[in-house]
Design a protein around this motif. Structure first.
Motif, PDB file in Angstrom:
ATOM      1  N   ILE A  97      14.745 -10.450   6.014  1.00 48.12           N
ATOM      2  CA  ILE A  97      14.838 -11.481   7.049  1.00 48.12           C
ATOM      3  C   ILE A  97      16.308 -11.782   7.279  1.00 48.12           C
ATOM      4  CG2 ILE A  97      14.398 -13.917   7.572  1.00 48.12           C
ATOM      5  CD1 ILE A  97      11.745 -13.672   6.170  1.00 48.12           C
ATOM      6  N   GLY A  98      16.703 -11.868   8.530  1.00 46.67           N
ATOM      7  CA  GLY A  98      18.105 -12.123   8.847  1.00 46.67           C
ATOM      8  C   GLY A  98      18.257 -12.982  10.072  1.00 46.67           C
ATOM      9  N   ALA A  99      19.506 -13.275  10.400  1.00 50.43           N
ATOM     10  CA  ALA A  99      19.825 -14.063  11.592  1.00 50.43           C
ATOM     11  C   ALA A  99      21.126 -13.546  12.177  1.00 50.43           C
ATOM     12  CB  ALA A  99      19.932 -15.550  11.268  1.00 50.43           C
ATOM     13  N   LEU A 100      21.268 -13.762  13.469  1.00 52.99           N
ATOM     14  CA  LEU A 100      22.445 -13.307  14.199  1.00 52.99           C
ATOM     15  C   LEU A 100      23.424 -14.468  14.374  1.00 52.99           C
ATOM     16  CD1 LEU A 100      23.916 -11.192  16.035  1.00 52.99           C
ATOM     17  CD2 LEU A 100      22.543 -12.103  17.931  1.00 52.99           C
ATOM     18  N   GLY A 101      24.667 -14.253  13.980  1.00 47.07           N
ATOM     19  CA  GLY A 101      25.724 -15.239  14.185  1.00 47.07           C
ATOM     20  C   GLY A 101      26.750 -14.700  15.157  1.00 47.07           C
ATOM     21  N   LEU A 102      27.094 -15.497  16.152  1.00 44.15           N
ATOM     22  CA  LEU A 102      28.061 -15.103  17.174  1.00 44.15           C
ATOM     23  C   LEU A 102      29.217 -16.088  17.192  1.00 44.15           C
ATOM     24  CD1 LEU A 102      25.505 -14.453  20.073  1.00 44.15           C
ATOM     25  CD2 LEU A 102      26.465 -12.750  18.501  1.00 44.15           C
ATOM     26  N   GLN A 103      30.363 -15.639  17.662  1.00 41.02           N
ATOM     27  CA  GLN A 103      31.517 -16.534  17.757  1.00 41.02           C
ATOM     28  C   GLN A 103      32.410 -16.125  18.915  1.00 41.02           C
ATOM     29  OE1 GLN A 103      33.598 -17.429  14.092  1.00 41.02           O
ATOM     30  NE2 GLN A 103      35.551 -17.629  15.132  1.00 41.02           N
ATOM     31  N   VAL A 104      32.891 -17.155  19.603  1.00 42.01           N
ATOM     32  CA  VAL A 104      33.951 -16.984  20.594  1.00 42.01           C
ATOM     33  C   VAL A 104      35.080 -17.904  20.178  1.00 42.01           C
ATOM     34  CG1 VAL A 104      34.657 -17.262  22.994  1.00 42.01           C
ATOM     35  CG2 VAL A 104      32.323 -16.521  22.474  1.00 42.01           C
ATOM     36  N   ASN A 105      36.282 -17.360  20.048  1.00 38.76           N
ATOM     37  CA  ASN A 105      37.447 -18.218  19.877  1.00 38.76           C
ATOM     38  C   ASN A 105      38.585 -17.654  20.721  1.00 38.76           C
ATOM     39  OD1 ASN A 105      38.665 -16.155  18.330  1.00 38.76           O
ATOM     40  ND2 ASN A 105      37.965 -17.062  16.415  1.00 38.76           N
ATOM     41  N   ALA A 106      39.703 -18.324  20.706  1.00 38.92           N
ATOM     42  CA  ALA A 106      40.791 -17.914  21.589  1.00 38.92           C
ATOM     43  C   ALA A 106      41.353 -16.552  21.234  1.00 38.92           C
ATOM     44  CB  ALA A 106      41.906 -18.963  21.557  1.00 38.92           C
ATOM     45  N   GLY A 391      28.785 -18.845   9.610  1.00 32.73           N
ATOM     46  CA  GLY A 391      28.135 -20.157   9.547  1.00 32.73           C
ATOM     47  C   GLY A 391      27.016 -20.298  10.554  1.00 32.73           C
ATOM     48  N   ALA A 392      27.174 -19.701  11.731  1.00 36.56           N
ATOM     49  CA  ALA A 392      26.129 -19.773  12.755  1.00 36.56           C
ATOM     50  C   ALA A 392      24.863 -19.066  12.291  1.00 36.56           C
ATOM     51  CB  ALA A 392      26.634 -19.164  14.060  1.00 36.56           C
ATOM     52  N   ALA A 393      25.028 -17.925  11.620  1.00 35.33           N
ATOM     53  CA  ALA A 393      23.865 -17.219  11.073  1.00 35.33           C
ATOM     54  C   ALA A 393      23.242 -18.008   9.920  1.00 35.33           C
ATOM     55  CB  ALA A 393      24.265 -15.819  10.615  1.00 35.33           C
ATOM     56  N   LEU A 394      24.088 -18.570   9.049  1.00 33.48           N
ATOM     57  CA  LEU A 394      23.575 -19.364   7.932  1.00 33.48           C
ATOM     58  C   LEU A 394      22.758 -20.553   8.418  1.00 33.48           C
ATOM     59  CD1 LEU A 394      26.674 -19.455   5.534  1.00 33.48           C
ATOM     60  CD2 LEU A 394      24.505 -18.268   5.136  1.00 33.48           C
ATOM     61  N   ALA A 395      23.201 -21.168   9.508  1.00 31.64           N
ATOM     62  CA  ALA A 395      22.477 -22.325  10.038  1.00 31.64           C
ATOM     63  C   ALA A 395      21.062 -21.946  10.458  1.00 31.64           C
ATOM     64  CB  ALA A 395      23.236 -22.922  11.224  1.00 31.64           C
ATOM     65  N   GLN A 396      20.898 -20.755  11.017  1.00 31.49           N
ATOM     66  CA  GLN A 396      19.567 -20.310  11.425  1.00 31.49           C
ATOM     67  C   GLN A 396      18.710 -19.935  10.214  1.00 31.49           C
ATOM     68  OE1 GLN A 396      19.130 -20.832  14.734  1.00 31.49           O
ATOM     69  NE2 GLN A 396      21.268 -21.463  14.494  1.00 31.49           N
ATOM     70  N   LEU A 397      19.314 -19.292   9.229  1.00 30.29           N
ATOM     71  CA  LEU A 397      18.562 -18.906   8.034  1.00 30.29           C
ATOM     72  C   LEU A 397      18.149 -20.109   7.203  1.00 30.29           C
ATOM     73  CD1 LEU A 397      20.672 -15.804   6.974  1.00 30.29           C
ATOM     74  CD2 LEU A 397      18.344 -15.783   7.880  1.00 30.29           C
TER      75      LEU A 397
END
Length: 421
Positions: A97-106, A391-397
């Protein structure tokens, strides 16, 4: 029993439903206890160990573990010898079981898939200068990266959700990025562009980049607490992000906007900031601010800045000292107000830590009256510019850990059942 004492048909109909509801609630509670014990332990536990930790009967634990194994929430390892004689079967978080984490920064984009053990199993990163970029073009590129990593895990992992870390003021409830000064974005709903049909049917939840990066310190893997439970997280990039963590939980504030330490004013007469104010912390401690103060081009690597400081370059050393001065003003105020025992430096601030950390510690001491008894410790996070994606993936998991009953007994849960950050 007299006729008047007999239960009515209505009472007979209601009683089983109430019992069923109570039984369901008891099952959910017990599943949660079992999952918390397995995921929170630094070593693999056997069924017997779980029973001891939760005070549930061994038969109950065995039944619940079987449900979790079927759902893929928990895995069994090979049996190991036990001092009590009978081999024990270690239990660990599931790998499927997994989750996708995405990020946009400058400074670029990232897409990363984590499993329930907190391991990165697929990722794609693109370094780009996104200051003043077009949101639709950037998010279109991000969707390509996302589908690249989704394809890498297809058939191996069941993805339960997707999260997106953004550098700015985020309304988690409405899914809107209100303002990202360094990107030049405002009033954007990323989910309108990154729709589920572009992310393999995964629903998308957004969050503040620093809040999500702080999760990687507080909870390095789903359900597993980190060594620091109360701290201020400060992350450097072009801007400065921050988060306050108490008892392992990010304190997001009434509107979810807490932690904007990069826009704390350290000098009202200081330079103008993209946010519209003056003298903001990031105008002194952000990456470009540090490089400019050192007399370097803003695209110079931080390794070059640190190298010059190592060789005694006065401008490089002065730039880092100036950043430490600004950080000491902003962070001392937070420590004095909230009584926080630790400060964690992440992102670019971790990269310049050899010179920044001792200077910041020295400058903090006189600004914190209680430092003579309990000076805040300064710790370093890994120099990962894409920690927000993790962290975005961890939040979903974490939703699987918090609500295992939604997965136990089913191998096809809703892919969009993830909680906000």
């Amino acid at each position: 029993m007299s006729r008047s004492e007999r239960p009515s048909p209505l009472q007979l109909a209601v009683r089983p439903a109430g019992a069923s509801s109570r039984q369901s609630l008891l099952r959910e509670t017990n599943l949660g206890l079992v999952v918390q014990a397995i995921f929170g332990s630094p070593v693999a536990l056997s069924r017997s160990d779980v029973a001891s930790a939760t005070r549930l009967t061994k038969s109950t634990v065995s039944r619940l573990v079987d449900e979790l194994l079927t759902a893929g929430v928990v895995d069994e390892l090979e049996r190991v010898a036990s001092p009590r004689g009978r081999p024990a079967t270690p239990l660990v978080p599931g790998h499927g079981i997994g989750a996708l984490g995405l990020q946009v920064n400058a400074g670029g984009l990232a897409a990363r898939v984590l499993d329930l053990r907190g391991r990165v199993v697929a990722e794609a990163v693109a370094d780009e200068d996104l200051v003043g970029s077009d949101p639709a073009t950037v998010l279109d590129h991000l969707s390509d990266l996302a589908n690249r990593v989704i394809e890498q895990v297809a058939g191996r992992l069941r993805l339960v959700g997707a999260g997106l870390a953004l550098p700015g003021i985020v309304s988690v409830g409405t899914g809107e990025l209100l303002l990202a000064p360094n990107l030049g974005w405002s009033a954007i709903r990323p989910a309108d562009i990154l729709a589920p049909d572009r992310l393999s049917s995964l629903s998308l939840r957004i969050g503040n980049e620093a809040d999500l990066a702080a999760r990687t310190i507080a909870t390095p893997a789903p359900g597993r607490p980190g060594p620091l439970r109360d701290f201020i997280y400060v992350s450097g990039e072009i801007g400065i992000g921050g988060a306050t963590v108490l008892d392992g939980k990010v304190q997001s504030g009434r509107h979810g906007w807490a932690g904007e330490v990069g826009h704390v004013c350290v000098d009202p007469a200081g330079p103008g900031c993209r946010c519209g104010s003056t003298g903001c912390l990031e105008q002194y401690a952000g990456r470009r601010a540090l490089l400019r103060a050192a007399g370097l081009d803003v695209h110079t690597s931080l390794a070059e800045l640190v190298g010059r400081a190592d060789r005694g370059d006065s401008r490089a050393q002065g730039a880092i000292a100036r950043g430490a001065w600004a950080l000491s003003i902003a962070l001392a105020s937070a420590v004095n107000l909230l009584d926080i025992p630790a400060i964690v430096l992440g992102g670019d601030l971790a990269a310049v830590a050899p010179h920044l950390q001792p200077e910041l510690s020295r400058r903090l001491q006189p600004r914190i009256p209680t430092a003579r008894w309990a000076a805040p410790v300064i710790e370093l996070a890994s120099h990962d510019a894409t920690a927000g994606a993790t962290g975005a993936a961890l939040a979903q998991l974490q939703h699987v850990v918090d609500h295992p009953a939604q997965w136990a007994g089913s191998t096809q849960p809703s892919s969009g059942a993830a909680l906000s950050t």
